[in-house]
Design an enzyme around this catalytic site. Structure first.
Site, PDB file in Angstrom:
ATOM      1  N   CYS A  47       0.811  -1.215   0.000  1.00  0.00           N
ATOM      2  CA  CYS A  47       0.000   0.000   0.000  1.00  0.00           C
ATOM      3  C   CYS A  47       0.845   1.266   0.000  1.00  0.00           C
ATOM      4  O   CYS A  47       0.808   2.059   0.957  1.00  0.00           O
ATOM      5  CB  CYS A  47      -0.903  -0.008   1.219  1.00  0.00           C
ATOM      6  SG  CYS A  47      -1.853  -1.500   1.256  1.00  0.00           S
ATOM      7  N   TYR A  90      21.992  -6.908  -2.284  1.00  0.00           N
ATOM      8  CA  TYR A  90      21.092  -5.967  -1.616  1.00  0.00           C
ATOM      9  C   TYR A  90      19.636  -6.213  -2.018  1.00  0.00           C
ATOM     10  O   TYR A  90      18.860  -5.286  -2.179  1.00  0.00           O
ATOM     11  CB  TYR A  90      21.534  -4.519  -1.899  1.00  0.00           C
ATOM     12  CG  TYR A  90      22.986  -4.303  -1.552  1.00  0.00           C
ATOM     13  CD1 TYR A  90      23.395  -4.298  -0.223  1.00  0.00           C
ATOM     14  CD2 TYR A  90      23.958  -4.159  -2.538  1.00  0.00           C
ATOM     15  CE1 TYR A  90      24.738  -4.141   0.115  1.00  0.00           C
ATOM     16  CE2 TYR A  90      25.300  -3.994  -2.211  1.00  0.00           C
ATOM     17  CZ  TYR A  90      25.681  -3.985  -0.889  1.00  0.00           C
ATOM     18  OH  TYR A  90      26.999  -3.835  -0.568  1.00  0.00           O
TER      19      TYR A  90
HETATM   20  N1  LLP Z   1      32.765  -2.507   2.846  1.00  0.00           N
HETATM   21  C1  LLP Z   1      32.057  -1.598   3.531  1.00  0.00           C
HETATM   22  C2  LLP Z   1      32.636  -1.017   4.745  1.00  0.00           C
HETATM   23  C3  LLP Z   1      30.775  -1.228   3.082  1.00  0.00           C
HETATM   24  O1  LLP Z   1      30.093  -0.324   3.766  1.00  0.00           O
HETATM   25  C4  LLP Z   1      30.234  -1.810   1.902  1.00  0.00           C
HETATM   26  C5  LLP Z   1      28.914  -1.438   1.417  1.00  0.00           C
HETATM   27  C6  LLP Z   1      31.022  -2.766   1.224  1.00  0.00           C
HETATM   28  C7  LLP Z   1      32.281  -3.085   1.730  1.00  0.00           C
HETATM   29  C8  LLP Z   1      30.543  -3.463  -0.003  1.00  0.00           C
HETATM   30  O2  LLP Z   1      30.322  -2.616  -1.070  1.00  0.00           O
HETATM   31  P1  LLP Z   1      29.986  -3.180  -2.529  1.00  0.00           P
HETATM   32  O3  LLP Z   1      31.183  -3.914  -3.039  1.00  0.00           O
HETATM   33  O4  LLP Z   1      28.813  -4.086  -2.411  1.00  0.00           O
HETATM   34  O5  LLP Z   1      29.681  -1.968  -3.317  1.00  0.00           O
HETATM   35  N2  LLP Z   1      22.191  -0.997  -0.438  1.00  0.00           N
HETATM   36  C9  LLP Z   1      22.945  -0.292  -1.442  1.00  0.00           C
HETATM   37  C10 LLP Z   1      24.432  -0.489  -1.265  1.00  0.00           C
HETATM   38  C11 LLP Z   1      24.948  -0.102   0.082  1.00  0.00           C
HETATM   39  C12 LLP Z   1      26.410  -0.378   0.278  1.00  0.00           C
HETATM   40  C13 LLP Z   1      26.818  -0.221   1.686  1.00  0.00           C
HETATM   41  N3  LLP Z   1      28.184  -0.554   1.958  1.00  0.00           N
HETATM   42  C14 LLP Z   1      22.451  -0.725  -2.810  1.00  0.00           C
HETATM   43  O6  LLP Z   1      21.517  -1.531  -2.893  1.00  0.00           O
HETATM   44  O7  LLP Z   1      22.939  -0.243  -3.816  1.00  0.00           O
END
Ligand code: LLP
Length: 419
Positions: free
Chosen positions: A342, A371
Site C-alpha cells: 500500500c 542488496y
Molecule cells: N565494505 C564496507 C565497509 C561497506 O560499507 C560496503 C557497502 C562494502 C564493503 C561493499 O560494497 P559493494 O562492493 O557491495 O559496493 N544498499 C545499497 C548499497 C549499500 C552499500 C553499503 N556498503 C544498494 O543496494 O545499492
C-alpha cells in the site's frame, strides 16, 4: 558474465528451467547460480594474483549463510558490520583470521564478541569507539588487532545514499585525526594497529576514485611506518560497480591491475571487501503476475513480489532488467511493474516497455543477488521469500519461505489485552 540464459525461449538458471524450479518453490523466490558466484569470485580473486591479499566478501550484500559459505570454500573471508553478521560468517565456516569488522556504531557487546572470536581486525570509525575498544582490551587483558577506517574525502561519483568517503558522511576518521590516534595507540599495550582501511562508496563505475584512495592510504602507511608503526594490512573496502542496464563497469582485471601497480613492493597484504560485484548478477528475483490493471493511459502489471522483497527501485530509483520467464512474440507495451504493497513507492519499474504479460505469467527481475533479500522486510506483514541455490542441474532451498507463524515470532499480547 552469468549463467542465466534462454533456451527455446524459456529462462534457465544453469541447467534448470526457472519455471520448473518455481513449480516446486512457488513465488516470489530468489534464485542464485552457484556457477556464477564461483566464477565471479575466481575472476576477482585471480585478478589479484601476485599480490598478497584476502578477499573478504561483504556479507551485507547477501547474507544467506550458504552464499557466505560459497566464498569461504573458495578461500574468501568476510567483511562484517554487526554481531549478527559475525554469527552468520561463523555459521558459514569463515575462519576468524579472515574476518574484518567495520561499522560506525559497534556496541560493547559486539566488540567483545569480535574479540572473543579473535577476528583479523576491527576497523575503528571514531575516537569514541577507539576509547571503548581500549577499555575492553584492558578489562579482557587481551591484545586487539585494529585498523583505522580513514575517510579519504574522495568523491566516488555514485548515488548519494551509497557514498561513504566524503567529509559529510558519517564514516571513517579524517586523515589528521587518524594520524594522532595511531600515535596514541602506539603507546597502548593492548591495541595493535596492524592496518589502515577505507571504503569510499558503492556501485562505483570509474577507476580513478579507487586509485586516488589507494594512493592516499599508501601515503598514510608510509607516514605511520616512519613513526615506527608497522602497518601490514591495507583494506580498501568494496564498491566496484556492475552492469544493471547499460553502464560500463571496470572489469575486475583492470581494477586489480591499477591497484597492484600502486601496491607492489610495499610489503602490504591487501584486503578487499567486494559485495555487489560478486553476487549482484548471480541472482534473479522471480514473481508471478497477479493482475493486469488498466487505468486510463496506464497499464499496471501487479506481481506477487514487492518492495519488501527488493527495495532498490523504490529506495534508490535503481534500474533492474525485467524479462518474462517464457518469451513469446507478443506486442510490446509500456507498463509499470508494481507490487501489492500500500504505497505508490512500491514498484520495480516505471514506464518500462515489456512484452505484453498475462495473469499467471512469471517475470524475472535481474541483478537481484546483491542488496535484494538482505534488505528485505516483513512490511505489510508479507512473508519473506524463498531463496534457492542452483548448481548445474540441482537446486537447493537455502531459505524456506516464512510461515504466518514466523511473522509473529517473539510477539505476545499482555494479559490485560487478552480476551
Ligand atoms: N565494505 C564496507 C565497509 C561497506 O560499507 C560496503 C557497502 C562494502 C564493503 C561493499 O560494497 P559493494 O562492493 O557491495 O559496493 N544498499 C545499497 C548499497 C549499500 C552499500 C553499503 N556498503 C544498494 O543496494 O545499492
Amino acid at each position: 558474465m552469468n549463467f542465466f540464459h534462454y533456451k527455446d525461449n524459456e529462462l534457465y538458471c544453469e541447467d534448470l528451467s526457472v519455471a520448473e524450479i518455481v513449480k516446486k518453490t512457488g513465488t516470489p523466490v530468489y534464485i542464485y547460480s552457484y556457477k556464477t558466484l564461483k566464477r565471479h569470485f575466481e575472476v576477482f580473486d585471480g585478478a589479484f594474483k601476485g599480490l598478497p591479499h584476502i578477499v573478504c566478501y561483504s556479507c551485507k550484500a547477501n547474507s544467506n549463510i550458504s552464499i557466505i559459505a560459497v566464498f569461504g570454500r573458495l578461500g574468501g573471508g568476510a567483511d562484517i558490520v554487526s554481531g549478527g553478521e559475525l554469527f552468520r560468517a561463523s555459521m558459514a565456516g569463515i575462519p576468524p583470521e579472515r574476518i574484518v569488522y567495520s561499522g560506525v556504531g559497534k556496541t560493547k557487546e559486539e566488540i567483545k564478541d569480535a574479540v572473543k572470536s579473535d577476528i583479523l581486525m576491527i576497523n575503528i570509525e571514531s575516537e569514541a569507539e577507539l576509547n571503548v575498544i581500549s577499555r575492553i582490551a584492558e578489562q579482557m587483558k587481551k591484545e586487539i588487532r585494529v585498523s583505522i577506517r580513514v575517510n579519504p574525502e574522495i568523491d566516488p561519483k555514485t548515488h548519494p545514499y551509497i557514498t561513504t568517503g566524503l567529509k559529510k558522511n558519517k564514516f571513517g576518521i579524517i586523515w589528521e585525526d587518524a594520524l594522532r590516534l595511531y600515535k596514541d595507540m602506539a603507546k597502548n599495550k593492548y591495541l595493535l594497529p596492524i592496518g589502515v582501511s577505507s571504503h569510499i562508496g558503492s556501485q562505483i563505475l570509474e577507476l580513478s576514485p579507487f586509485i586516488e584512495a589507494v594512493r592516499s592510504l599508501k601515503d598514510m602507511v608510509y607516514q605511520l611506518r616512519d613513526m615506527g608503526i608497522g602497518i601490514r594490512y591495507l583494506d580498501i573496502g568494496g564498491g566496484l560497480g556492475i552492469t544493471y542496464k547499460d553502464e560500463t563497469a571496470p572489469h575486475p582485471e583492470e581494477y586489480a591491475e591499477a591497484i597492484k601497480n600502486e601496491l607492489k613492493d610495499t610489503g602490504l597484504t591487501l584486503i578487499l571487501e567486494p559485495g555487489r560485484v560478486l553476487v549482484g548478477n548471480s541472482g534473479i528475483f522471480v514473481a508471478e503476475v497477479i493482475y493486469v490493471k488498466k487505468v486510463s493511459e496506464k497499464t499496471f502489471i501487479i506481481v506477487d513480489g514487492a518492495m519488501n522483497d527488493l527495495i532498490r527501485p523504490s529506495l534508490y530509483g535503481a534500474y533492474h532488467e525485467i524479462s518474462p520467464v517464457h518469451r513469446r512474440h507478443s506486442k510490446k507495451i509500456k507498463v509499470d511493474v508494481v507490487g501489492p504493497i500500500c504505497e505508490s513507492g512500491d514498484f520495480f519499474a516505471k514506464d518500462r516497455v515489456l512484452p505484453q504479460l498475462k495473469e499467471g505469467e512469471l517475470i524475472a527481475i535481474h541483478g537481484a543477488g546483491a542488496y535484494g533479500f538482505s534488505m528485505s522486510s516483513n512490511y505489510n506483514s508479507r512473508r519473506r521469500a524463498t531463496e534457492v541455490l542452483v548448481s548445474d542441474d540441482r537446486y537447493f532451498i537455502i531459505r524456506k519461505r516464512e510461515t504466518k507463524k514466523d511473522l509473529i515470532k517473539g510477539e505476545s499480547i499482555p494479559e490485560f489485552l487478552r480476551v
